[in-house]
Scaffold this motif. Structure first.
Motif, PDB file in Angstrom:
ATOM      1  N   GLN A   1       0.853  -1.192   0.000  1.00  0.00           N
ATOM      2  CA  GLN A   1       0.000   0.000   0.000  1.00  0.00           C
ATOM      3  C   GLN A   1       0.883   1.233   0.000  1.00  0.00           C
ATOM      4  O   GLN A   1       1.686   1.434   0.916  1.00  0.00           O
ATOM      5  CB  GLN A   1      -0.939  -0.004   1.205  1.00  0.00           C
ATOM      6  N   ALA A   2       0.722   2.015  -1.030  1.00  0.00           N
ATOM      7  CA  ALA A   2       1.431   3.288  -1.141  1.00  0.00           C
ATOM      8  C   ALA A   2       0.537   4.395  -0.603  1.00  0.00           C
ATOM      9  O   ALA A   2      -0.693   4.250  -0.569  1.00  0.00           O
ATOM     10  CB  ALA A   2       1.792   3.550  -2.598  1.00  0.00           C
ATOM     11  N   PRO A   3       1.111   5.527  -0.183  1.00  0.00           N
ATOM     12  CA  PRO A   3       0.304   6.621   0.362  1.00  0.00           C
ATOM     13  C   PRO A   3      -0.767   7.074  -0.625  1.00  0.00           C
ATOM     14  O   PRO A   3      -0.485   7.289  -1.803  1.00  0.00           O
ATOM     15  CB  PRO A   3       1.341   7.725   0.595  1.00  0.00           C
ATOM     16  N   GLY A   4      -1.988   7.159  -0.147  1.00  0.00           N
ATOM     17  CA  GLY A   4      -3.086   7.622  -0.977  1.00  0.00           C
ATOM     18  C   GLY A   4      -3.630   6.600  -1.946  1.00  0.00           C
ATOM     19  O   GLY A   4      -4.506   6.912  -2.757  1.00  0.00           O
ATOM     20  N   LYS A   5      -3.117   5.368  -1.870  1.00  0.00           N
ATOM     21  CA  LYS A   5      -3.570   4.335  -2.794  1.00  0.00           C
ATOM     22  C   LYS A   5      -4.164   3.166  -2.020  1.00  0.00           C
ATOM     23  O   LYS A   5      -3.919   2.996  -0.829  1.00  0.00           O
ATOM     24  CB  LYS A   5      -2.411   3.845  -3.659  1.00  0.00           C
ATOM     25  N   GLU A   6      -4.937   2.352  -2.736  1.00  0.00           N
ATOM     26  CA  GLU A   6      -5.518   1.175  -2.108  1.00  0.00           C
ATOM     27  C   GLU A   6      -4.480   0.079  -1.954  1.00  0.00           C
ATOM     28  O   GLU A   6      -3.491   0.033  -2.683  1.00  0.00           O
ATOM     29  CB  GLU A   6      -6.691   0.677  -2.946  1.00  0.00           C
ATOM     30  N   ARG A   7      -4.749  -0.812  -1.005  1.00  0.00           N
ATOM     31  CA  ARG A   7      -3.891  -1.973  -0.841  1.00  0.00           C
ATOM     32  C   ARG A   7      -3.994  -2.852  -2.089  1.00  0.00           C
ATOM     33  O   ARG A   7      -5.093  -3.107  -2.577  1.00  0.00           O
ATOM     34  CB  ARG A   7      -4.332  -2.761   0.390  1.00  0.00           C
TER      35      ARG A   7
ATOM     36  N   VAL B   1       4.395   0.362   1.687  1.00  0.00           N
ATOM     37  CA  VAL B   1       4.496  -0.528   2.834  1.00  0.00           C
ATOM     38  C   VAL B   1       4.046  -1.907   2.359  1.00  0.00           C
ATOM     39  O   VAL B   1       2.969  -2.043   1.765  1.00  0.00           O
ATOM     40  CB  VAL B   1       3.626  -0.058   4.010  1.00  0.00           C
ATOM     41  N   TYR B   2       4.877  -2.893   2.612  1.00  0.00           N
ATOM     42  CA  TYR B   2       4.581  -4.258   2.187  1.00  0.00           C
ATOM     43  C   TYR B   2       4.097  -5.078   3.380  1.00  0.00           C
ATOM     44  O   TYR B   2       4.719  -5.074   4.442  1.00  0.00           O
ATOM     45  CB  TYR B   2       5.835  -4.898   1.576  1.00  0.00           C
ATOM     46  N   TYR B   3       2.989  -5.771   3.158  1.00  0.00           N
ATOM     47  CA  TYR B   3       2.359  -6.564   4.204  1.00  0.00           C
ATOM     48  C   TYR B   3       2.335  -8.043   3.814  1.00  0.00           C
ATOM     49  O   TYR B   3       2.047  -8.391   2.666  1.00  0.00           O
ATOM     50  CB  TYR B   3       0.922  -6.119   4.431  1.00  0.00           C
ATOM     51  N   CYS B   4       2.587  -8.867   4.795  1.00  0.00           N
ATOM     52  CA  CYS B   4       2.441 -10.306   4.662  1.00  0.00           C
ATOM     53  C   CYS B   4       1.070 -10.691   5.211  1.00  0.00           C
ATOM     54  O   CYS B   4       0.608 -10.100   6.200  1.00  0.00           O
ATOM     55  CB  CYS B   4       3.558 -10.973   5.459  1.00  0.00           C
ATOM     56  N   ALA B   5       0.410 -11.668   4.582  1.00  0.00           N
ATOM     57  CA  ALA B   5      -0.906 -12.089   5.017  1.00  0.00           C
ATOM     58  C   ALA B   5      -1.040 -13.596   4.894  1.00  0.00           C
ATOM     59  O   ALA B   5      -0.387 -14.218   4.063  1.00  0.00           O
ATOM     60  CB  ALA B   5      -1.981 -11.397   4.183  1.00  0.00           C
TER      61      ALA B   5
ATOM     62  N   GLU C   1      -6.956 -13.699   6.633  1.00  0.00           N
ATOM     63  CA  GLU C   1      -7.379 -13.545   8.027  1.00  0.00           C
ATOM     64  C   GLU C   1      -6.338 -12.874   8.902  1.00  0.00           C
ATOM     65  O   GLU C   1      -6.678 -12.209   9.872  1.00  0.00           O
ATOM     66  CB  GLU C   1      -7.675 -14.931   8.621  1.00  0.00           C
ATOM     67  N   PHE C   2      -5.077 -13.104   8.604  1.00  0.00           N
ATOM     68  CA  PHE C   2      -4.015 -12.650   9.496  1.00  0.00           C
ATOM     69  C   PHE C   2      -3.045 -11.762   8.723  1.00  0.00           C
ATOM     70  O   PHE C   2      -2.709 -12.047   7.569  1.00  0.00           O
ATOM     71  CB  PHE C   2      -3.265 -13.851  10.089  1.00  0.00           C
ATOM     72  N   TRP C   3      -2.590 -10.706   9.397  1.00  0.00           N
ATOM     73  CA  TRP C   3      -1.732  -9.711   8.754  1.00  0.00           C
ATOM     74  C   TRP C   3      -0.556  -9.361   9.638  1.00  0.00           C
ATOM     75  O   TRP C   3      -0.683  -9.314  10.870  1.00  0.00           O
ATOM     76  CB  TRP C   3      -2.524  -8.444   8.456  1.00  0.00           C
ATOM     77  N   GLY C   4       0.574  -9.080   8.996  1.00  0.00           N
ATOM     78  CA  GLY C   4       1.705  -8.539   9.714  1.00  0.00           C
ATOM     79  C   GLY C   4       1.588  -7.041   9.851  1.00  0.00           C
ATOM     80  O   GLY C   4       0.628  -6.433   9.368  1.00  0.00           O
ATOM     81  N   GLN C   5       2.588  -6.448  10.490  1.00  0.00           N
ATOM     82  CA  GLN C   5       2.550  -5.012  10.764  1.00  0.00           C
ATOM     83  C   GLN C   5       3.039  -4.181   9.585  1.00  0.00           C
ATOM     84  O   GLN C   5       2.851  -2.967   9.557  1.00  0.00           O
ATOM     85  CB  GLN C   5       3.390  -4.693  12.016  1.00  0.00           C
ATOM     86  N   GLY C   6       3.675  -4.816   8.628  1.00  0.00           N
ATOM     87  CA  GLY C   6       4.157  -4.127   7.436  1.00  0.00           C
ATOM     88  C   GLY C   6       5.612  -3.720   7.551  1.00  0.00           C
ATOM     89  O   GLY C   6       6.141  -3.505   8.642  1.00  0.00           O
ATOM     90  N   THR C   7       6.252  -3.618   6.401  1.00  0.00           N
ATOM     91  CA  THR C   7       7.633  -3.157   6.332  1.00  0.00           C
ATOM     92  C   THR C   7       7.759  -2.195   5.156  1.00  0.00           C
ATOM     93  O   THR C   7       7.235  -2.450   4.075  1.00  0.00           O
ATOM     94  CB  THR C   7       8.623  -4.338   6.217  1.00  0.00           C
ATOM     95  N   GLN C   8       8.445  -1.074   5.398  1.00  0.00           N
ATOM     96  CA  GLN C   8       8.542  -0.031   4.384  1.00  0.00           C
ATOM     97  C   GLN C   8       9.604  -0.373   3.354  1.00  0.00           C
ATOM     98  O   GLN C   8      10.740  -0.719   3.709  1.00  0.00           O
ATOM     99  CB  GLN C   8       8.881   1.311   5.038  1.00  0.00           C
ATOM    100  N   VAL C   9       9.236  -0.241   2.094  1.00  0.00           N
ATOM    101  CA  VAL C   9      10.184  -0.355   0.986  1.00  0.00           C
ATOM    102  C   VAL C   9      10.172   0.971   0.235  1.00  0.00           C
ATOM    103  O   VAL C   9       9.113   1.425  -0.209  1.00  0.00           O
ATOM    104  CB  VAL C   9       9.808  -1.513   0.039  1.00  0.00           C
ATOM    105  N   THR C  10      11.329   1.572   0.115  1.00  0.00           N
ATOM    106  CA  THR C  10      11.454   2.838  -0.595  1.00  0.00           C
ATOM    107  C   THR C  10      12.493   2.686  -1.693  1.00  0.00           C
ATOM    108  O   THR C  10      13.632   2.287  -1.424  1.00  0.00           O
ATOM    109  CB  THR C  10      11.860   3.973   0.349  1.00  0.00           C
ATOM    110  N   VAL C  11      12.090   2.989  -2.919  1.00  0.00           N
ATOM    111  CA  VAL C  11      12.989   2.876  -4.068  1.00  0.00           C
ATOM    112  C   VAL C  11      13.230   4.276  -4.606  1.00  0.00           C
ATOM    113  O   VAL C  11      12.299   4.957  -5.041  1.00  0.00           O
ATOM    114  CB  VAL C  11      12.397   1.973  -5.161  1.00  0.00           C
ATOM    115  N   SER C  12      14.464   4.696  -4.567  1.00  0.00           N
ATOM    116  CA  SER C  12      14.815   6.038  -5.040  1.00  0.00           C
ATOM    117  C   SER C  12      15.208   5.994  -6.515  1.00  0.00           C
ATOM    118  O   SER C  12      15.771   5.019  -7.001  1.00  0.00           O
ATOM    119  CB  SER C  12      15.957   6.614  -4.210  1.00  0.00           C
TER     120      SER C  12
END
Length: 121
Positions: free
Chosen positions: A39-45, A90-94, A109-120
């Motif tokens: 999920q990117a800012p302002g976008k849907e998962r 933000v990348y989420y595992c489910a 049913e189950f989700w992680g807390q997410g981890t940020q990936v930033t590509v410059s």
């Protein structure tokens, strides 16, 4: 209950690679369908990749990302190559015991807390 903990996110230049990991609790990990969403800012998962008996990928990542799982370690991975700035999110595992549609986030049913990936660029 299944608890999921992602790791491996970070900042990388375009064209680079990252490997995300998702460690799962529970004794029946091998029977779960596992998915990666972002999920990117302002976008849907959105769906990125999923795995149960087969692997599934969003068109936007086919040929660049690879999902895999190690049932002995209760871990699912997402190898991301040739990263682009548009992969920033933000990348989420489910996890899901019974999956109807691998690409639909509501089926998990189950989700992680997410981890940020930033590509410059």
């Amino acid at each position: 209950q299944v608890q999921l903990v992602e790791s491996g996110g970070g900042l990388v230049q375009a064209g680079g690679s990252l490997r995300l990991s998702c460690a799962a609790s529970g004794r029946t990990f091998s029977s779960y369908a596992m998915g990666w969403f972002r999920q990117a800012p302002g976008k849907e998962r959105e769906f990125v990749a999923g795995i149960k008996r087969s692997e599934y990928y969003a068109d936007s990542v086919k040929g660049r990302f690879t999902i895999s799982r190690d049932n002995a370690k209760n871990t699912v991975y997402l190898q991301m190559n040739s990263l682009k700035p548009e992969d920033t999110a933000v990348y989420y595992c489910a996890a899901a015991r019974d999956i109807t549609l691998m690409t639909r986030w509501r089926d998990y049913e189950f989700w992680g807390q997410g981890t940020q990936v930033t590509v410059s660029s």
